[in-house]
Write a protein that holds these residues in place. Structure first.
Motif, PDB file in Angstrom:
ATOM      1  N   UNK A  13       0.845  -1.201   0.000  1.00  6.85           N
ATOM      2  CA  UNK A  13       0.000   0.000   0.000  1.00  6.85           C
ATOM      3  C   UNK A  13       0.874   1.242   0.000  1.00  6.85           C
ATOM      4  N   UNK A  14       0.740   2.097  -1.009  1.00 10.48           N
ATOM      5  CA  UNK A  14       1.384   3.400  -0.880  1.00 10.48           C
ATOM      6  C   UNK A  14       0.603   4.210   0.139  1.00 10.48           C
ATOM      7  N   UNK A  15       1.243   4.818   1.036  1.00 11.86           N
ATOM      8  CA  UNK A  15       0.513   5.613   2.022  1.00 11.86           C
ATOM      9  C   UNK A  15       1.191   6.960   2.173  1.00 11.86           C
ATOM     10  N   UNK A  16       0.387   7.909   2.686  1.00 13.68           N
ATOM     11  CA  UNK A  16       0.867   9.261   2.897  1.00 13.68           C
ATOM     12  C   UNK A  16       0.834   9.537   4.388  1.00 13.68           C
ATOM     13  N   UNK A  17       0.509  10.735   4.824  1.00 18.54           N
ATOM     14  CA  UNK A  17       0.536  11.076   6.246  1.00 18.54           C
ATOM     15  C   UNK A  17      -0.480  10.227   7.006  1.00 18.54           C
ATOM     16  N   UNK A  18      -0.054   9.769   8.184  1.00 18.83           N
ATOM     17  CA  UNK A  18      -0.940   9.018   9.058  1.00 18.83           C
ATOM     18  C   UNK A  18      -1.620   9.956  10.045  1.00 18.83           C
ATOM     19  N   UNK A  45      -9.323   7.002  -4.608  1.00 13.52           N
ATOM     20  CA  UNK A  45      -8.705   7.301  -3.333  1.00 13.52           C
ATOM     21  C   UNK A  45      -9.377   6.427  -2.280  1.00 13.52           C
ATOM     22  N   UNK A  46      -8.606   5.863  -1.377  1.00 11.43           N
ATOM     23  CA  UNK A  46      -9.131   4.968  -0.362  1.00 11.43           C
ATOM     24  C   UNK A  46      -8.608   5.364   1.002  1.00 11.43           C
ATOM     25  N   UNK A  47      -9.382   4.958   2.007  1.00 11.64           N
ATOM     26  CA  UNK A  47      -8.927   5.094   3.389  1.00 11.64           C
ATOM     27  C   UNK A  47      -8.171   3.810   3.749  1.00 11.64           C
ATOM     28  N   UNK A  48      -6.969   3.953   4.277  1.00  6.83           N
ATOM     29  CA  UNK A  48      -6.173   2.793   4.705  1.00  6.83           C
ATOM     30  C   UNK A  48      -6.271   2.727   6.220  1.00  6.83           C
ATOM     31  N   UNK A  49      -7.025   1.717   6.701  1.00  6.95           N
ATOM     32  CA  UNK A  49      -7.220   1.546   8.139  1.00  6.95           C
ATOM     33  C   UNK A  49      -7.073   0.056   8.460  1.00  6.95           C
ATOM     34  N   UNK A  68      -4.742   6.465   7.176  1.00  4.02           N
ATOM     35  CA  UNK A  68      -4.157   7.344   6.156  1.00  4.02           C
ATOM     36  C   UNK A  68      -4.965   7.178   4.873  1.00  4.02           C
ATOM     37  N   UNK A  69      -4.535   7.904   3.851  1.00  6.73           N
ATOM     38  CA  UNK A  69      -5.177   7.836   2.532  1.00  6.73           C
ATOM     39  C   UNK A  69      -4.130   7.449   1.505  1.00  6.73           C
ATOM     40  N   UNK A  70      -4.570   6.711   0.487  1.00  8.36           N
ATOM     41  CA  UNK A  70      -3.613   6.297  -0.547  1.00  8.36           C
ATOM     42  C   UNK A  70      -3.630   7.241  -1.747  1.00  8.36           C
ATOM     43  N   UNK A  71      -3.968   8.516  -1.514  1.00  9.87           N
ATOM     44  CA  UNK A  71      -3.926   9.526  -2.573  1.00  9.87           C
ATOM     45  C   UNK A  71      -3.418  10.828  -1.965  1.00  9.87           C
ATOM     46  N   UNK A  72      -2.808  11.705  -2.765  1.00  5.46           N
ATOM     47  CA  UNK A  72      -2.239  12.937  -2.204  1.00  5.46           C
ATOM     48  C   UNK A  72      -3.272  14.030  -1.935  1.00  5.46           C
ATOM     49  N   UNK A  73      -4.494  13.879  -2.438  1.00  7.37           N
ATOM     50  CA  UNK A  73      -5.497  14.935  -2.310  1.00  7.37           C
ATOM     51  C   UNK A  73      -6.816  14.387  -1.772  1.00  7.37           C
ATOM     52  N   UNK A  74      -6.838  13.895  -0.555  1.00  8.54           N
ATOM     53  CA  UNK A  74      -8.078  13.303  -0.030  1.00  8.54           C
ATOM     54  C   UNK A  74      -9.205  14.320   0.131  1.00  8.54           C
ATOM     55  N   UNK A  75      -8.893  15.633   0.219  1.00 11.04           N
ATOM     56  CA  UNK A  75      -9.951  16.641   0.387  1.00 11.04           C
ATOM     57  C   UNK A  75     -10.888  16.691  -0.810  1.00 11.04           C
ATOM     58  N   UNK A  76     -10.418  16.191  -1.965  1.00  7.83           N
ATOM     59  CA  UNK A  76     -11.271  16.168  -3.142  1.00  7.83           C
ATOM     60  C   UNK A  76     -12.260  15.006  -3.118  1.00  7.83           C
TER      61      UNK A  76
END
Length: 825
Positions: A13-18, A45-49, A68-76
């Motif tokens: 899983x690529x992940x960004x900020x936790x 975009x997915x939620x990684x939990x 975390x989210x597996x995309x750089x722009x979860x606000x979208x």
């Protein structure tokens, strides 16, 4: 920004900020993370939990979640909602400032919701610290996207109080029973405070009370609960307004509807400082109070609605707070009791939207009944005042209809198009005054006679007065605009064929100083053939510019217009057209321009649409200019403009000399002839000579149409009777009387007819040729006109004898044969 890859089995899983969220059980908070209202593409975009992909995440009280989210722009893709329940029924309420919990949330569009449960007998108060709130209409958005939504509950039924932004006047909202408040924050808003606190109050015995505090001039727009849906049945809602003592408040209802009541009555109530009749009750359709000093309250009361057809009670209103104006102390009287079919509206001019507060301009009937617009109708008398810091922001529109219902009465009556002094004295600009003049079709036409002669507005000569008249057809579907006219010209009257609209339009603020120049008299005349006839008397010191109607769009098809132009006896008119051709292309028919002088046997100078217009020419008599349109093609319309100027009439010296010589020779010949006749008469025997008969002019001199119809013979009538006088009484002034005491008789001369000529404008020629019509070629020389004076005497030669057949009654000799022979000798 980018984190390391975390391997779980054969998945990576690529992940960004936790994010780590812990919700203590005692806080009673639940967090929801879910997809936004617009679903993104699958797996965008997915939620990684807990090493799993998902589209939603719910964190309950007492739980901890690291995700975390597996995309750089979860606000979208995702939104976050935090719900907190506050139970004031099981225990004491946590009064005081409300905190935003939990902290360190992901940068998503988020909503904080507080559900406060309370007894229906308990009042809860939401206090908002600076900046205060401003209510907005449903569908509107706040500039910073920070929005409060507040609702209450009535017997388990939610009632929406409203949606609010920052930077307003609302300081607190008191609710009866429970309340639900939602704070919406955009993803990039780093706000860490809620902006309000909760306190407990005693029962308010109504749905809610909204308090609005004004510290300076401003306005507030407010609305009833559930707006634009219906107000809850049989409920009461109040607003409290805090106003500094040096300011004044005015209320105006912007929109409202009523429900169908079975019992009670929908109304608004005011508690106004200093009023002796508090509460003052108003219907929603009444004009609401204005110019109020000090704090006041406003309440909306519903009713018991019809269960089968309840309808909807809704109210949208505005409160304006501003400094009192000096104009409010002046009262203006407008008396419309003698007017008929008239209305007058005072309203604000359209202004560009400005984010800064602009004090309102209000028109008042009485001390507290004010509104931004006021319409006055005929048959009434009004006393008005103004609450306005700048009177130039207001203007007046007036309209009056004059119609002819009784043709016999209309033909004997005239009407005045005059702006009354009651309107002129108002401290606001008269924007326009419209008169609609209506006549029965094909029975009457209209004649407009201005108080001062009018000038037509053209590019060559603009109107420079403070007002002008706009004349246009008032017939539905007829697009005919006669033009714009102002005082100071040469147009004496305007005749129009059918219904017309006359609009007096002002352009400069000095109309009150020029009001003496306005005014028109309207009379009903016989029906015209032309759509318009203009009577023009040019000024000898200025050029007159005239243009055809519908100058910018072209004369309507098959329309005819005429100008009746006067030329003084001692002047010559110079007529010039602004272009060489009409410029119209006819689809069917022909277009004509006709010039005709108003004198006996005057030729018509005609130009068709396919011929050049006449070159500049001089005209010595009153003349007509007529234009008649065809059915033109699109883009090629008929528009004509011409100029008339006057110059003094010049006498040809050769004609003067010849006339003098000829006149002198004729006089000498006549004297010689008469002297010879006098000498011959002396040779006759002493006594009176034969009598000279004067013809009796009182008989019928018309030639009978058929022989035998003249029943009365000569012996039976007086046609042969002459009054007899001595010949010396006729020619005695030519005798050489020695004592010079003889007084000769008066000698009459013929003078031309001085009455009106050419009242009917020339008609356009038919499609076929016209023998009596002269077509002017552009290369033809201009016709030479001998100068002539209307007072010049005429000289007649002796007629030749003509034999007349009949019964002899008309063969009446003027002189006996013998006397004729003597004269010829």
């Amino acid at each position: 920004y980018l984190g390391a890859h975390l391997s779980v089995g054969f998945f990576s899983f690529p992940y960004f900020s936790e994010f780590d969220i812990f919700l203590p059980h005692r806080d009673n908070i639940t967090v929801f993370i879910e997809r936004g209202t617009v679903p993104p593409p699958t797996n965008a975009c997915n939620i990684i939990f807990q090493r799993r992909r998902s589209f939603t995440l719910i964190i309950k009280p007492g739980e901890r979640a690291i995700f975390s989210f597996d995309c750089p722009d979860p606000a979208k893709h995702y939104v976050l909602e935090v719900q907190k329940s506050i139970d004031c029924m099981a225990g004491p309420c946590p009064f005081g400032e409300v905190q935003l919990q939990p902290s360190r949330l992901p940068a998503l569009n988020r909503t904080f919701i507080w559900n406060v449960k309370a007894s229906p007998k308990v009042g809860l108060e939401l206090k908002f610290s600076s900046p205060r709130l401003r209510q907005i209409r449903p569908g509107d958005t706040c500039p910073d996207l920070v929005t409060y939504s507040i609702s209450g509950s009535i017997e388990k039924t939610a009632a929406n109080i409203g949606t609010f932004c920052s930077n307003g006047t609302i300081s607190q909202i008191k609710m009866q029973g429970g309340v639900k408040l939602a704070l919406h924050l955009p993803w990039n808003q780093n706000r860490n405070f809620s902006g309000f606190n909760i306190t407990n109050r005693s029962s308010i015995k109504r749905l809610c009370i909204i308090e609005s505090v004004f510290e300076k001039e401003g306005s507030a727009t407010l609305m009833s609960a559930n707006y634009p849906e219906g107000f809850p049945e049989d409920e009461l809602m109040s607003w409290q307004f805090v106003i500094p003592p040096y300011l004044r408040a005015s209320v105006s209802f912007l929109n409202y509807t009523l429900s169908n009541c079975e019992r009670k009555e929908e109304r608004v109530e005011y508690y106004i400082p200093g009023s002796l009749t508090n509460p003052e009750v108003f219907q929603l359709g009444d004009k609401q109070p204005a110019n109020m000093a000090g704090n006041f309250n406003l309440s909306l009361q519903g009713c018991d609605q019809d269960s089968q057809n309840p309808g909807a009670l809704r109210l949208l209103f505005q409160v304006l707070v501003q400094h009192p104006q000096n104009e409010g102390n002046k009262v203006y009287t407008i008396d419309l009791r003698s007017e008929k079919s008239m209305s007058l509206t005072i309203e604000p001019k359209p202004l560009r939207t400005n984010r800064h507060f602009v004090p309102a301009c209000l028109i008042c009937e009485g001390p507290t009944t004010c509104s931004p617009n006021l319409t006055l109708t005929s048959g009434n008398k009004y006393e008005i005042s103004f609450l306005c810091d700048d009177m130039t922001r207001l203007w007046v529109h007036a309209e009056k209809t004059i119609s002819c219902a009784d043709s016999g009465y209309c033909s004997r009556k005239s009407y005045q198009l005059l702006v009354a002094s009651d309107i002129i004295q108002l401290p606001v600009q008269l924007r326009d005054y419209t008169w609609k003049l209506l006549v029965p079709k094909d029975k009457f036409s209209l004649q407009l006679t201005p108080a001062q002669k009018l000038q037509q507005h053209t590019h060559e000569k603009n109107c420079e007065t403070t007002f002008s008249y706009l004349l246009a057809s008032a017939v539905p579907g007829q697009n005919l605009y006669f033009g714009s006219f102002c005082p100071g010209g040469s147009i004496e009257k305007i005749q129009v064929k059918t219904n017309i609209s006359v609009v007096l339009k002002t352009f400069l603020p000095g109309f009150s100083r020029e009001a003496f120049r306005q005014g028109m008299t309207v009379t009903f005349i016989h029906s015209l053939k032309d759509e318009g006839v203009f009577t023009v008397t040019p000024d000898s010191k200025a050029k007159v510019y005239l243009r055809s109607p519908n100058w910018d769009r072209g004369l309507p098809p098959l329309t005819s217009v005429s100008w009746n132009i006067s030329v003084p006896n001692n002047q010559v008119a110079h007529l010039t057209f602004s272009k060489e051709r009409m410029g119209v292309s006819c689809e069917t028919g022909r277009a004509f321009m006709i010039i005709q002088e108003q004198k006996a046997k005057a030729e018509e100078i005609v130009s068709r649409d396919d011929e050049p217009l006449p070159k500049p020419r001089d005209l010595h008599h009153n003349f007509w200019v007529n234009i008649s349109n065809c059915s033109p093609m699109n883009g090629k319309q008929l528009d004509l403009q011409f100029c008339v100027s006057l110059t003094p009439k010049k006498m040809d010296m050769t004609v003067i000399i010849l006339a003098a010589v000829g006149g002198g020779a004729t006089l000498l010949f006549a004297l010689g002839l008469l002297i010879c006749y006098a000498k011959k008469s002396k040779k006759k025997k002493v006594g009176k000579g034969p009598a000279v008969g004067i013809y009796n002019g009182n008989i019928n001199t018309q030639m009978p149409e058929k022989t035998g119809k003249f029943h009365k013979g000569r012996k039976d009538n007086d046609s042969h009777v002459y009054a007899v006088i001595d010949d010396t009484m006729v020619y005695g002034h030519l005798l050489n009387v020695s004592n010079g005491s003889f007084t000769g008789p008066e000698v009459d001369v013929y003078r031309p007819f001085q009455g009106p000529m050419g009242d009917i404008p020339p008609s356009p020629p038919p499609i076929c040729s016209r023998i009596s019509t002269r077509k002017l070629h552009p290369e033809d020389p201009l016709p030479f006109f001998l100068p002539e004076s209307d007072g010049e005497p005429y000289t007649f030669s002796h007629p030749k004898s003509v034999e007349v057949k009949g019964n002899g009654d008309n063969d009446i000799p003027l002189l006996e044969k013998k006397e004729l022979e003597d004269i010829m000798e």
